[in-house]
Write a protein that holds these residues in place. Structure first.
Motif, PDB file in Angstrom:
ATOM      1  N   ASP A 371      27.179  34.033  81.028  1.00  0.00           N
ATOM      2  CA  ASP A 371      26.507  32.850  81.576  1.00  0.00           C
ATOM      3  C   ASP A 371      24.994  33.015  81.613  1.00  0.00           C
ATOM      4  O   ASP A 371      24.247  32.047  81.511  1.00  0.00           O
ATOM      5  N   CYS A 372      24.553  34.266  81.777  1.00  0.00           N
ATOM      6  CA  CYS A 372      23.127  34.545  81.885  1.00  0.00           C
ATOM      7  C   CYS A 372      22.444  34.536  80.522  1.00  0.00           C
ATOM      8  O   CYS A 372      21.269  34.871  80.420  1.00  0.00           O
ATOM      9  N   LYS A 373      23.206  34.173  79.469  1.00  0.00           N
ATOM     10  CA  LYS A 373      22.691  34.052  78.100  1.00  0.00           C
ATOM     11  C   LYS A 373      22.417  35.397  77.426  1.00  0.00           C
ATOM     12  O   LYS A 373      21.766  35.454  76.393  1.00  0.00           O
ATOM     13  N   HIS A 374      22.879  36.485  78.035  1.00  0.00           N
ATOM     14  CA  HIS A 374      22.808  37.778  77.359  1.00  0.00           C
ATOM     15  C   HIS A 374      24.109  37.974  76.597  1.00  0.00           C
ATOM     16  O   HIS A 374      25.164  37.566  77.061  1.00  0.00           O
ATOM     17  N   PHE A 375      24.001  38.582  75.423  1.00  0.00           N
ATOM     18  CA  PHE A 375      25.241  38.846  74.690  1.00  0.00           C
ATOM     19  C   PHE A 375      25.287  40.292  74.217  1.00  0.00           C
ATOM     20  O   PHE A 375      24.257  40.947  74.065  1.00  0.00           O
ATOM     21  N   TYR A 376      26.508  40.786  74.035  1.00  0.00           N
ATOM     22  CA  TYR A 376      26.739  42.192  73.680  1.00  0.00           C
ATOM     23  C   TYR A 376      27.905  42.269  72.714  1.00  0.00           C
ATOM     24  O   TYR A 376      28.643  41.302  72.543  1.00  0.00           O
ATOM     25  N   HIS A 377      28.089  43.456  72.127  1.00  0.00           N
ATOM     26  CA  HIS A 377      29.279  43.685  71.308  1.00  0.00           C
ATOM     27  C   HIS A 377      30.516  43.350  72.132  1.00  0.00           C
ATOM     28  O   HIS A 377      30.565  43.671  73.318  1.00  0.00           O
ATOM     29  N   SER A 391      29.465  42.584  86.129  1.00  0.00           N
ATOM     30  CA  SER A 391      28.168  41.907  86.086  1.00  0.00           C
ATOM     31  C   SER A 391      27.475  42.245  84.777  1.00  0.00           C
ATOM     32  O   SER A 391      27.843  43.185  84.086  1.00  0.00           O
ATOM     33  N   CYS A 392      26.451  41.463  84.462  1.00  0.00           N
ATOM     34  CA  CYS A 392      25.723  41.663  83.212  1.00  0.00           C
ATOM     35  C   CYS A 392      24.954  42.982  83.279  1.00  0.00           C
ATOM     36  O   CYS A 392      24.243  43.230  84.244  1.00  0.00           O
ATOM     37  N   PRO A 393      25.056  43.834  82.270  1.00  0.00           N
ATOM     38  CA  PRO A 393      24.360  45.127  82.297  1.00  0.00           C
ATOM     39  C   PRO A 393      22.842  44.978  82.317  1.00  0.00           C
ATOM     40  O   PRO A 393      22.149  45.863  82.795  1.00  0.00           O
ATOM     41  N   LEU A 394      22.328  43.865  81.821  1.00  0.00           N
ATOM     42  CA  LEU A 394      20.875  43.701  81.757  1.00  0.00           C
ATOM     43  C   LEU A 394      20.297  43.061  83.010  1.00  0.00           C
ATOM     44  O   LEU A 394      19.353  43.571  83.590  1.00  0.00           O
ATOM     45  N   CYS A 395      20.854  41.930  83.428  1.00  0.00           N
ATOM     46  CA  CYS A 395      20.233  41.194  84.533  1.00  0.00           C
ATOM     47  C   CYS A 395      21.059  41.252  85.807  1.00  0.00           C
ATOM     48  O   CYS A 395      20.658  40.704  86.828  1.00  0.00           O
ATOM     49  N   ASN A 396      22.215  41.919  85.761  1.00  0.00           N
ATOM     50  CA  ASN A 396      23.039  42.140  86.954  1.00  0.00           C
ATOM     51  C   ASN A 396      23.660  40.861  87.515  1.00  0.00           C
ATOM     52  O   ASN A 396      24.123  40.852  88.651  1.00  0.00           O
TER      53      ASN A 396
HETATM   54 ZN   LIG Z   1      22.413  38.949  81.806  1.00  0.00          ZN
END
Ligand SMILES: [Zn+2]
Ligand SMILES: [Zn+2]
Length: 427
Positions: A371-377, A391-396
């Motif tokens: 949802d936070c617009k970060h994407f990963y493998h 939670s998102c590893p980048l923005c938590n």
């Molecule tokens: Zn994020």
């Protein structure tokens, strides 16, 4: 969380209580457990007769059939009790059966059958060589505890040639429990043919009172139920209860953890898988359709030069001006039909996965977007969400609900390829 465990603990204790109660009632009614033990013992004896005939023959030489317990050390932890029965005649003429509790020495053989005989109480503690008259042969000899070791007493009595049927050592102090007589070295080879047992001071007094009455004592091994009671009491000992409590808590935590990871893996499965292609992501299910429309193949990834505006240089303020055109198709314009997400409106552009730091391969890397617009493998994020944090590893940003709002307005059950005509019209 502490409150959550309390009903579980209560349940565990209730189950334990129920087990104890069923054991008790079973013991009272059917003796099913003891029957099983008896049968096991019998079959073991038969086996012994088959394969160790010489030893068994030796056993039958004696009038008393004798079993050997597990071993000195084990027997002192799991004491075996015996009963001493004798009849007395009251003044009214009624015969009453008296029963005394005795405990086998750890080095003593265990009786299979009853031993019956008159008894004689030795005058001294048998700490010096014992001299006994003819009238005291083939009797159960009773000796007082104290002044020397149990083994010395037994050895002195055996040296007297009085052929005793059994040796009973009586406690010299009142109000004491039964003691398991123990020796590290005595009767290690199992050559002792004589049961040796211990009785309390009170039992000794009862026997002393009937000494002159020519009473016949009947010695026998107490039921094996007492073994089980001892084992049960060991199981219910405080250190073990603490251990059980600890295990219950650990199990509860593990169950919670597993439930959480199950929930997380369900959440991950609900995320839509996308295929990475620099500045836009293609829904994995619609990749074939996308490739067909844009005239690309996964074998020859799209050259960077085809992208008019590299994703790294785009900013949100000018995003609407930048166009992504592949083979004449404006990806941004037909994003909805192609099931494509475009940067930077739908996701933050990135060329490598922040979890494994590997670069994405255009048209090959499978990615998940949050949802936070970060994407990963796909693999990296699944592993992260299931095993580490939700939670998102980048923005938590905590992932709360199934990610349904990502392609808002689009029909999930959309049939890919049904808009071929529209796209071809754009061509
Ligand atoms: Zn994020
Ligand atoms: Zn990765």
């Amino acid at each position: 969380t502490r409150l959550l465990f309390q009903p579980r603990l209560l349940l565990t204790f209730l189950v334990l209580l129920a087990l104890i109660l069923t054991y008790r009632t079973r013991n009272d009614n059917g003796l099913a457990l003891e029957d099983a033990l008896y049968l096991t013992k019998n079959s073991l004896r038969e086996l012994k007769q088959l394969y160790l005939p010489s030893k068994e023959q030796k056993l039958h030489h004696d009038a008393v059939e004798i079993d050997y317990p597990l071993g000195n050390a084990v027997n002192s932890f799991l004491p075996i009790d015996a009963t001493i029965k004798y009849n007395t005649t009251e003044r009214s003429g009624n015969i009453t059966t008296n029963e005394l509790r005795a405990r086998y020495a750890a080095f003593s053989p265990i009786l299979n059958h009853q031993v019956r005989g008159n008894f004689h109480i030795l005058a001294d503690g048998a700490c010096s060589p014992v001299e006994l008259g003819e009238e005291h042969t083939n009797k159960i000899l009773i000796v007082m505890r104290g002044n020397c070791t149990f083994v010395e007493k037994v050895t002195n009595i055996l040296g007297s040639n009085s052929k005793p049927l059994a040796v009973i050592v009586a406690n010299d102090e009142p109000y004491r429990g039964l003691v398991t007589m123990f020796s590290n070295s005595f009767n290690q080879d199992g050559s002792l043919r004589l049961p040796v047992m211990f009785v309390s001071y009170e039992s000794y007094q009862s026997l002393l009172a009937v000494e002159s009455l020519d009473v016949v004592l009947t010695l026998s091994t107490a039921s094996f139920g007492s073994w089980l009671s001892i084992m049960l009491s060991m199981i219910l000992s405080p250190p073990l209860l603490i251990l059980i409590f600890y295990l219950v808590v650990i199990c509860g935590q593990n169950i919670k953890k597993r439930q959480a990871s199950l929930l997380n893996s369900k959440l991950v499965r609900e995320l839509t898988v996308y295929i990475f292609n620099n500045d836009h992501l293609i829904e994995a299910n619609g990749l074939a359709h996308y490739l067909k429309v844009t005239g690309q193949t996964t074998n020859t990834p799209k050259d960077d030069s085809l992208v008019e505006s590299p994703s790294t240089s785009t900013t949100s303020s000018t995003s609407h001006l930048n166009k992504i055109i592949i083979n004449g198709i404006d990806i941004r314009e037909s994003a909805q039909n192609l099931h494509v997400l475009t940067a930077p409106g739908d996701f933050y552009p990135s060329y490598k996965c922040s979890i494994c730091l590997d670069k994405y391969t255009p048209l090959h890397s499978r990615v998940l977007i949050l949802d936070c617009k970060h994407f990963y493998h796909e693999r990296c994020l699944s592993n992260w969400l299931i095993n580490f944090k939700r939670s998102c590893p980048l923005c938590n940003t905590v992932i709360s609900a199934p990610n349904e709002s990502l392609l808002a307005g689009q029909d999930r059950a959309f049939h890919y390829g049904s808009t071929d005509n529209d796209l071809e019209a754009q061509n």
